[in-house]
Design an enzyme around this catalytic site. Sequence first.
Site, PDB file in Angstrom:
ATOM      1  N   TYR A 160       0.859  -1.180   0.000  1.00  7.34           N
ATOM      2  CA  TYR A 160       0.000   0.000   0.000  1.00  7.34           C
ATOM      3  C   TYR A 160       0.894   1.228   0.000  1.00  7.34           C
ATOM      4  O   TYR A 160       1.851   1.308   0.791  1.00  7.34           O
ATOM      5  CB  TYR A 160      -0.895   0.009   1.236  1.00  7.34           C
ATOM      6  N   ASP A 255       9.379   2.773  -0.840  1.00  7.80           N
ATOM      7  CA  ASP A 255       8.356   3.493  -0.081  1.00  7.80           C
ATOM      8  C   ASP A 255       8.589   3.166   1.398  1.00  7.80           C
ATOM      9  O   ASP A 255       8.204   2.110   1.873  1.00  7.80           O
ATOM     10  CB  ASP A 255       6.956   3.078  -0.523  1.00  7.80           C
ATOM     11  N   LYS A 283       5.084   9.423   8.549  1.00  9.68           N
ATOM     12  CA  LYS A 283       4.850   8.877   9.891  1.00  9.68           C
ATOM     13  C   LYS A 283       5.863   9.359  10.924  1.00  9.68           C
ATOM     14  O   LYS A 283       5.782  10.493  11.405  1.00  9.68           O
ATOM     15  CB  LYS A 283       4.776   7.345   9.801  1.00  9.68           C
TER      16      LYS A 283
HETATM   17  P1  KE4 Z   1      -0.599   8.529   4.385  1.00 12.92           P
HETATM   18  O1  KE4 Z   1      -1.163   9.190   3.153  1.00 12.92           O
HETATM   19  O2  KE4 Z   1      -1.654   7.705   5.135  1.00 12.92           O
HETATM   20  O3  KE4 Z   1       0.174   9.490   5.290  1.00 12.92           O
HETATM   21  O4  KE4 Z   1       0.530   7.485   3.893  1.00 12.92           O
HETATM   22  C1  KE4 Z   1       0.162   6.512   2.933  1.00 12.92           C
HETATM   23  C2  KE4 Z   1       1.128   5.354   3.024  1.00 12.92           C
HETATM   24  C3  KE4 Z   1       2.136   5.267   2.081  1.00 12.92           C
HETATM   25  N1  KE4 Z   1       3.033   4.260   2.112  1.00 12.92           N
HETATM   26  C4  KE4 Z   1       2.977   3.313   3.073  1.00 12.92           C
HETATM   27  C5  KE4 Z   1       3.990   2.207   3.070  1.00 12.92           C
HETATM   28  C6  KE4 Z   1       1.976   3.360   4.081  1.00 12.92           C
HETATM   29  O5  KE4 Z   1       1.933   2.398   5.039  1.00 12.92           O
HETATM   30  C7  KE4 Z   1       1.030   4.401   4.055  1.00 12.92           C
HETATM   31  C8  KE4 Z   1      -0.092   4.509   5.070  1.00 12.92           C
HETATM   32  N2  KE4 Z   1      -0.164   3.456   6.032  1.00 12.92           N
HETATM   33  C9  KE4 Z   1      -1.489   3.176   6.544  1.00 12.92           C
HETATM   34  C10 KE4 Z   1      -1.386   2.087   7.627  1.00 12.92           C
HETATM   35  N3  KE4 Z   1      -0.730   0.912   7.196  1.00 12.92           N
HETATM   36  C11 KE4 Z   1      -2.156   4.395   7.073  1.00 12.92           C
HETATM   37  C12 KE4 Z   1      -3.349   4.141   7.967  1.00 12.92           C
HETATM   38  C13 KE4 Z   1      -4.602   4.678   7.372  1.00 12.92           C
HETATM   39  O6  KE4 Z   1      -4.775   4.571   6.136  1.00 12.92           O
HETATM   40  O7  KE4 Z   1      -5.400   5.212   8.155  1.00 12.92           O
END
Ligand code: KE4
Length: 444
Positions: A160, A255, A283
Amino acid sequence: MSIADATMGLSQEPAALPLTRSEAAFAAARQVLPGGVNSPVRAFRAVGGTPVFIDRAAGPRVWDIDGNEYIDYVLSWGPMILGHAHPAVVEAITRAAERGSSYGAPTLAETELAEVVAELVPSAELVRLVSSGTEATMSALRLARAATGRTKILKFAGCYHGHADLLLVQAGSGVATLGLPDSPGVPVGVTADTLVAPFNDLAAVEALVAEVGDQVAAVIVEPVAANMGVVEPVPGFLEGLRRVTSEHGALLIFDEVLTGFRVALGGGAARYGVTPDLVTLGKVLGGGLPLAAYAGRRDVMETVAPAGPMYQGGTLSGNPVATAAGIATLRLLREPGVFPAIEAKAGRLVAGIAEAAAGAGVPLQSTHAGTLGGFFFAERPVRNYVDAKTSDTARYGRFFHALLRRGVYVAPSQFETLFLSAAHGDDDLDSTLEAVRAALAEAT
Ligand code: KE4
C-alpha cells in the site's frame, strides 16, 4: 443522536449511558462523517464491533472516552515511536506554535530536518517535504516519469502506497481490509500503466520488465511489506530489484513511509544494504504531525520545481510546527541506545507471541523487523499477499477483541503492523503477553 447527546457529561463523571460512549459517539460520527471515520481502517470493519474513540494518550497507553485504558501497539499507525505526548516533542510543538503555525515561506527548520534525513537515509541527497505519505508517493512517481520520460510503474500486490489513483491497484492496508482490489472512481486509463507483481517474486518482475522494460519509469516497493501484515523480503529480492531496474534504466523507489526510521534507523535501505534511487518517508518523520517527504539522487530530485520542470507544491509543506515535531523526534530517536532498545522490545513481544501460540498449539507465523513486528494465524510462512489473505483473518478478529477486552490495543486488521515505542516498558510487555496467552485460549 446529536454529538452533544453522544458525549453528554463527558467532562464530568461518566453518566450511565444506554450505550458505551464510543458506541454513541460512533452513531453521532456516522451522521457527519462517511462511515463515522476519517480513514477506513479505523472503523473496525475487518474485526467487527465498534471502534473505540480515543480521549487521550500518554507514553505507551491510550484511554478511550469510556475511560478504558489500553497498551497501544497501533501508535497512530507508526509515528509515535517515542510514545504518545513525549514531553520534548510536546514542548517543541508548543514553542513552534507560539511563533506562528504556518508561514508559507522557507524556514531554517525545513533545512535542518532535510539535513537530518540526508544523514540518516541512504540515497536522500535532496529532500522535498510534503504533508502525507500519499502525497510523497504520488509525487515520487510523477518525478520518476518526468525524469525517465517513461510511463509505466510496477508495484507489488498487497503493498500500500497511499490512495493516489495510480496506486490503488491490488493495494494493501485499508483497501485490503475492505476487499477492494480496485477502488471505484479510478479510471481505467489511470491504472493502465500500473503493473502488478507478487511481492518476493523476482522472476515475475524480470518477466514483466523483459516485456516492457524500456517503458518502466519505476518499481515502487515497501522494503518490508507492512500493509499485508508484515512480510520481509526473501534474501536477494531487493538486490534483484536493484539489478533489474538498473539494467533497464528504471528507477527503484523504496516506499519507507512506514518502514523509515522503523525497520532500522536508516530504514529498509540501511537494513538490507540496498540503495534505491528515490525514497518516500512519513509517519515517524513528522512525530505524529502531518509531514512526509520524497527524496533521492540529486540528479533526479533536481527535476522537481522550481529547480526543474516537474511541478509539485503544497500550502503546508514543511510546516513549522510539524517540522519541529519531526526534528525533536529524530533527535531523540538517534540518541545512543534508544533505537536498539525499541528493537529489543519488538523482538521480545514477537517472540513472546510466537511462544504463547506454540504453547497453545495455535498455528501462527511471526515476523520481527526492527521496531515493528507482525503475526498471521497461518500454518505456513507468509511470503506474499495471496499467502496473507489465506491466513485465518476471522481468528485474527476474535483475537483482536479478546486482547482489547484485556486492555491491549493492536491493529484492528490482520493486514497491518505491531508498532513498539521507547515508552513501552517491560511491565507493559509482561501484561501484554499475559493477555496474549489468555486471548489465544479464548479466541479459538
Ligand atoms: P498517508 O497518506 O496515510 O500518510 O501514507 C500513505 C502510506 C504510504 N506508504 C505506506 C507504506 C503506508 O503504510 C502508508 C499509510 N499506512 C497506513 C497504515 N498501514 C495508514 C493508515 C490509514 O490509512 O489510516
